[in-house]
Scaffold this active site. Structure first.
Site, PDB file in Angstrom:
ATOM      1  N   ARG A   8       0.853  -1.184   0.000  1.00 46.93           N
ATOM      2  CA  ARG A   8       0.000   0.000   0.000  1.00 46.93           C
ATOM      3  C   ARG A   8       0.891   1.237   0.000  1.00 46.93           C
ATOM      4  O   ARG A   8       2.065   1.174   0.358  1.00 46.93           O
ATOM      5  CB  ARG A   8      -0.912  -0.006   1.224  1.00 46.93           C
ATOM      6  CG  ARG A   8      -2.007  -1.054   1.183  1.00 46.93           C
ATOM      7  CD  ARG A   8      -2.756  -1.119   2.502  1.00 46.93           C
ATOM      8  NE  ARG A   8      -3.358   0.169   2.857  1.00 46.93           N
ATOM      9  CZ  ARG A   8      -3.790   0.478   4.085  1.00 46.93           C
ATOM     10  NH1 ARG A   8      -3.651  -0.392   5.078  1.00 46.93           N
ATOM     11  NH2 ARG A   8      -4.318   1.666   4.320  1.00 46.93           N
ATOM     12  N   SER A  10       0.643   4.133   1.736  1.00 41.08           N
ATOM     13  CA  SER A  10       0.768   4.971   2.924  1.00 41.08           C
ATOM     14  C   SER A  10       2.180   4.907   3.497  1.00 41.08           C
ATOM     15  O   SER A  10       2.932   3.957   3.237  1.00 41.08           O
ATOM     16  CB  SER A  10      -0.231   4.524   3.998  1.00 41.08           C
ATOM     17  OG  SER A  10       0.163   3.281   4.551  1.00 41.08           O
ATOM     18  N   LYS A  83      -3.740  -8.093  10.507  1.00 45.70           N
ATOM     19  CA  LYS A  83      -5.118  -7.937  10.986  1.00 45.70           C
ATOM     20  C   LYS A  83      -6.084  -7.518   9.879  1.00 45.70           C
ATOM     21  O   LYS A  83      -7.300  -7.610  10.059  1.00 45.70           O
ATOM     22  CB  LYS A  83      -5.180  -6.967  12.161  1.00 45.70           C
ATOM     23  CG  LYS A  83      -4.784  -5.553  11.860  1.00 45.70           C
ATOM     24  CD  LYS A  83      -4.801  -4.706  13.139  1.00 45.70           C
ATOM     25  CE  LYS A  83      -4.366  -3.274  12.875  1.00 45.70           C
ATOM     26  NZ  LYS A  83      -5.261  -2.539  11.973  1.00 45.70           N
ATOM     27  N   ASP A  84      -5.549  -7.062   8.728  1.00 45.64           N
ATOM     28  CA  ASP A  84      -6.407  -6.679   7.603  1.00 45.64           C
ATOM     29  C   ASP A  84      -6.818  -7.866   6.743  1.00 45.64           C
ATOM     30  O   ASP A  84      -7.717  -7.738   5.902  1.00 45.64           O
ATOM     31  CB  ASP A  84      -5.692  -5.660   6.713  1.00 45.64           C
ATOM     32  CG  ASP A  84      -5.456  -4.330   7.408  1.00 45.64           C
ATOM     33  OD1 ASP A  84      -6.217  -3.996   8.334  1.00 45.64           O
ATOM     34  OD2 ASP A  84      -4.498  -3.623   7.019  1.00 45.64           O
ATOM     35  N   THR A 126     -11.347   7.221  17.201  1.00 43.35           N
ATOM     36  CA  THR A 126     -10.854   5.912  16.769  1.00 43.35           C
ATOM     37  C   THR A 126     -11.773   5.384  15.683  1.00 43.35           C
ATOM     38  O   THR A 126     -12.986   5.614  15.712  1.00 43.35           O
ATOM     39  CB  THR A 126     -10.786   4.895  17.925  1.00 43.35           C
ATOM     40  OG1 THR A 126     -10.422   3.606  17.402  1.00 43.35           O
ATOM     41  CG2 THR A 126     -12.124   4.745  18.634  1.00 43.35           C
ATOM     42  N   SER A 128     -11.951   2.127  15.213  1.00 41.84           N
ATOM     43  CA  SER A 128     -12.101   0.724  15.584  1.00 41.84           C
ATOM     44  C   SER A 128     -13.220   0.521  16.601  1.00 41.84           C
ATOM     45  O   SER A 128     -13.139   1.028  17.725  1.00 41.84           O
ATOM     46  CB  SER A 128     -10.775   0.210  16.175  1.00 41.84           C
ATOM     47  OG  SER A 128     -10.970  -0.956  16.938  1.00 41.84           O
ATOM     48  N   ARG A 130     -13.710  -2.103  18.262  1.00 38.64           N
ATOM     49  CA  ARG A 130     -13.087  -2.814  19.392  1.00 38.64           C
ATOM     50  C   ARG A 130     -12.495  -1.815  20.383  1.00 38.64           C
ATOM     51  O   ARG A 130     -12.713  -1.911  21.600  1.00 38.64           O
ATOM     52  CB  ARG A 130     -11.994  -3.757  18.880  1.00 38.64           C
ATOM     53  CG  ARG A 130     -11.145  -4.400  19.988  1.00 38.64           C
ATOM     54  CD  ARG A 130      -9.903  -5.059  19.410  1.00 38.64           C
ATOM     55  NE  ARG A 130      -9.016  -4.105  18.740  1.00 38.64           N
ATOM     56  CZ  ARG A 130      -8.122  -3.355  19.365  1.00 38.64           C
ATOM     57  NH1 ARG A 130      -7.986  -3.425  20.670  1.00 38.64           N
ATOM     58  NH2 ARG A 130      -7.364  -2.513  18.678  1.00 38.64           N
ATOM     59  N   ARG A 131     -11.738  -0.842  19.872  1.00 37.66           N
ATOM     60  CA  ARG A 131     -11.155   0.170  20.751  1.00 37.66           C
ATOM     61  C   ARG A 131     -12.248   1.025  21.390  1.00 37.66           C
ATOM     62  O   ARG A 131     -12.192   1.330  22.579  1.00 37.66           O
ATOM     63  CB  ARG A 131     -10.194   1.055  19.949  1.00 37.66           C
ATOM     64  CG  ARG A 131      -8.904   0.360  19.547  1.00 37.66           C
ATOM     65  CD  ARG A 131      -8.062   1.230  18.639  1.00 37.66           C
ATOM     66  NE  ARG A 131      -6.809   0.561  18.265  1.00 37.66           N
ATOM     67  CZ  ARG A 131      -6.170   0.750  17.127  1.00 37.66           C
ATOM     68  NH1 ARG A 131      -6.652   1.612  16.240  1.00 37.66           N
ATOM     69  NH2 ARG A 131      -5.049   0.105  16.871  1.00 37.66           N
ATOM     70  N   ARG A 148     -10.739   8.400  10.665  1.00 36.10           N
ATOM     71  CA  ARG A 148     -10.061   7.709   9.572  1.00 36.10           C
ATOM     72  C   ARG A 148      -8.829   8.492   9.171  1.00 36.10           C
ATOM     73  O   ARG A 148      -8.582   9.588   9.648  1.00 36.10           O
ATOM     74  CB  ARG A 148     -10.991   7.552   8.367  1.00 36.10           C
ATOM     75  CG  ARG A 148     -11.989   6.413   8.533  1.00 36.10           C
ATOM     76  CD  ARG A 148     -12.190   5.677   7.228  1.00 36.10           C
ATOM     77  NE  ARG A 148     -10.943   5.180   6.660  1.00 36.10           N
ATOM     78  CZ  ARG A 148     -10.817   4.663   5.454  1.00 36.10           C
ATOM     79  NH1 ARG A 148     -11.849   4.593   4.660  1.00 36.10           N
ATOM     80  NH2 ARG A 148      -9.666   4.226   5.019  1.00 36.10           N
ATOM     81  N   GLY A 149      -8.032   7.912   8.279  1.00 33.29           N
ATOM     82  CA  GLY A 149      -6.864   8.608   7.768  1.00 33.29           C
ATOM     83  C   GLY A 149      -5.576   7.970   8.232  1.00 33.29           C
ATOM     84  O   GLY A 149      -5.562   7.056   9.056  1.00 33.29           O
ATOM     85  N   ASN A 150      -4.458   8.474   7.686  1.00 35.47           N
ATOM     86  CA  ASN A 150      -3.164   7.932   8.079  1.00 35.47           C
ATOM     87  C   ASN A 150      -2.775   8.451   9.464  1.00 35.47           C
ATOM     88  O   ASN A 150      -3.511   9.224  10.090  1.00 35.47           O
ATOM     89  CB  ASN A 150      -2.094   8.272   7.032  1.00 35.47           C
ATOM     90  CG  ASN A 150      -1.920   9.766   6.833  1.00 35.47           C
ATOM     91  OD1 ASN A 150      -2.093  10.561   7.754  1.00 35.47           O
ATOM     92  ND2 ASN A 150      -1.564  10.167   5.620  1.00 35.47           N
ATOM     93  N   THR A 153      -2.652  12.246   9.857  1.00 32.92           N
ATOM     94  CA  THR A 153      -3.997  12.824   9.837  1.00 32.92           C
ATOM     95  C   THR A 153      -4.687  12.626  11.177  1.00 32.92           C
ATOM     96  O   THR A 153      -5.306  13.551  11.722  1.00 32.92           O
ATOM     97  CB  THR A 153      -4.836  12.177   8.716  1.00 32.92           C
ATOM     98  OG1 THR A 153      -4.223  12.438   7.458  1.00 32.92           O
ATOM     99  CG2 THR A 153      -6.262  12.734   8.716  1.00 32.92           C
ATOM    100  N   ARG A 154      -4.564  11.431  11.731  1.00 31.76           N
ATOM    101  CA  ARG A 154      -5.231  11.153  13.008  1.00 31.76           C
ATOM    102  C   ARG A 154      -4.617  11.963  14.145  1.00 31.76           C
ATOM    103  O   ARG A 154      -5.326  12.535  14.969  1.00 31.76           O
ATOM    104  CB  ARG A 154      -5.170   9.651  13.309  1.00 31.76           C
ATOM    105  CG  ARG A 154      -5.901   8.805  12.281  1.00 31.76           C
ATOM    106  CD  ARG A 154      -5.938   7.345  12.665  1.00 31.76           C
ATOM    107  NE  ARG A 154      -6.365   6.522  11.538  1.00 31.76           N
ATOM    108  CZ  ARG A 154      -6.942   5.330  11.662  1.00 31.76           C
ATOM    109  NH1 ARG A 154      -7.153   4.823  12.855  1.00 31.76           N
ATOM    110  NH2 ARG A 154      -7.299   4.649  10.604  1.00 31.76           N
ATOM    111  N   CYS A 241     -13.183  -6.816  11.395  1.00 31.47           N
ATOM    112  CA  CYS A 241     -12.740  -5.713  12.243  1.00 31.47           C
ATOM    113  C   CYS A 241     -13.852  -4.723  12.535  1.00 31.47           C
ATOM    114  O   CYS A 241     -13.641  -3.738  13.242  1.00 31.47           O
ATOM    115  CB  CYS A 241     -11.514  -5.015  11.646  1.00 31.47           C
ATOM    116  SG  CYS A 241     -11.701  -4.535   9.927  1.00 31.47           S
TER     117      CYS A 241
END
Length: 305
Positions: A8, A10, A83-84, A126, A128, A130-131, A148-150, A153-154, A241
């Site tokens: 990818r 990123s 995990k993806d 987040t 997620s 789960r989080r 969302r975002g890299n 960005t976060r 996820c």
């Protein structure tokens, strides 16, 4: 010998792939093979879409384009965040190596507050579930928002209205941003996602053994066993996820301890299960843990709040 490694685009993905490339070059050198690895950037649906991950079809959203590139001879191998990857094995591809995993913990990043010191109503970002669910279980007074975002960005949202964001410690470590973590959340507080911190290197099964065996030499058996157990829990629960499911396996002296947790969306109810057994029976240990959780009502927790 030259290899094309699909990744990818990123910063985190390229950094992870570059790490694997260096490991491959070093492993090949030990075998007397002069290897050159070129990164081939691939855009995935998950990179292009700006929708919430929860609203997207999660299965394979970050991996399908990489897999297509591999099958279409755009590259010779690909690197994924484990995990993806969908739990079900791909019929035409081989996960040739799962290198030793990084830190599995989640990292809370704030402008100085620890989790306990955040004011009531603090806004935490987040992407997620789960989080989000486990955060609310720890601090029901927090306001958890989608994100969302890299990584940049976060983290930038900390200066744009959010009081905190939660990211994977592994990602921060890999790009040299570990100092951004205010608090590393112990797995007893926030159990990680199945496979968190691990990478997977995928190849075609009929790849040239001269270099494919070099790839396979990067495999870390205890990491593979641990993530196999964790992902087997997901497989039984039929969850991706988008579900608040967590699992973490550790191995000591050949004995695996697998902890799994299912939380409802608002964090008010959770099921925890701990199983121990031989590390050589990782997948069956994960499956039995998943079936136990199902028997205790995990399906209702995943489907409701």
């Amino acid at each position: 010998m030259k290899l094309r490694l699909g990744t990818r685009a990123s910063q985190l993905a390229r950094t992870q792939s570059s790490m694997v490339a260096r490991q491959l070059i070093d492993a090949a050198k030990e075998r007397g093979i002069d290897l050159d690895v070129e990164l081939v950037r691939i855009r995935t649906e998950g990179d292009v879409s700006r929708d919430s991950l929860v609203g997207l079809s999660q299965t394979g959203v970050f991996v399908n384009a990489l897999r297509d590139a591999l099958k279409n001879d755009v590259c010779d191998l690909v690197v994924h965040s484990l995990k993806d990857i969908p739990v079900e094995p791909h019929p035409d591809l081989e996960i040739a190596a799962i290198p030793e995993r990084e830190d599995v913990r989640d990292a809370l990043c704030t402008l100085g507050h620890s989790l306990n010191d955040l004011p009531a109503g603090a806004r935490i970002g987040t992407g997620s579930p789960r989080r989000a669910a486990q955060l609310l279980a720890l601090r029901p007074d927090l306001t958890v928002e989608g994100l969302r975002g890299n990584i940049d960005t976060r983290l930038g949202k900390l200066h744009d209205g959010l009081d905190g964001v939660v990211l994977a410690a592994a990602g921060l470590n890999r790009i040299g941003r570990s100092d951004e973590a205010t608090t590393l959340l112990d797995p007893s507080q926030m159990l990680p996602a199945p496979g968190q911190g691990a990478l997977a290197v995928e190849v075609l099964p009929d790849a040239d053994p001269e270099w494919a065996d070099v790839v396979r030499s990067l495999d870390h058996i205890d990491t593979r066993r641990a993530v196999n157990a964790e992902r087997a829990v997901l497989g039984v629960l039929d969850a991706g996820c988008a579900a608040p499911v967590a699992a973490y396996a550790t191995i000591a002296n050949g004995v695996m301890t697998l902890k799994a947790r299912v939380v409802n969306g608002n964090g008010t109810l959770s099921l925890n299960e701990t199983t121990t057994g031989s590390a050589t029976e990782a997948a069956s240990l994960g499956r039995s843990t998943g079936f136990t959780l199902l028997g205790r009502g995990a399906g209702r927790l995943m489907g409701g709040s």
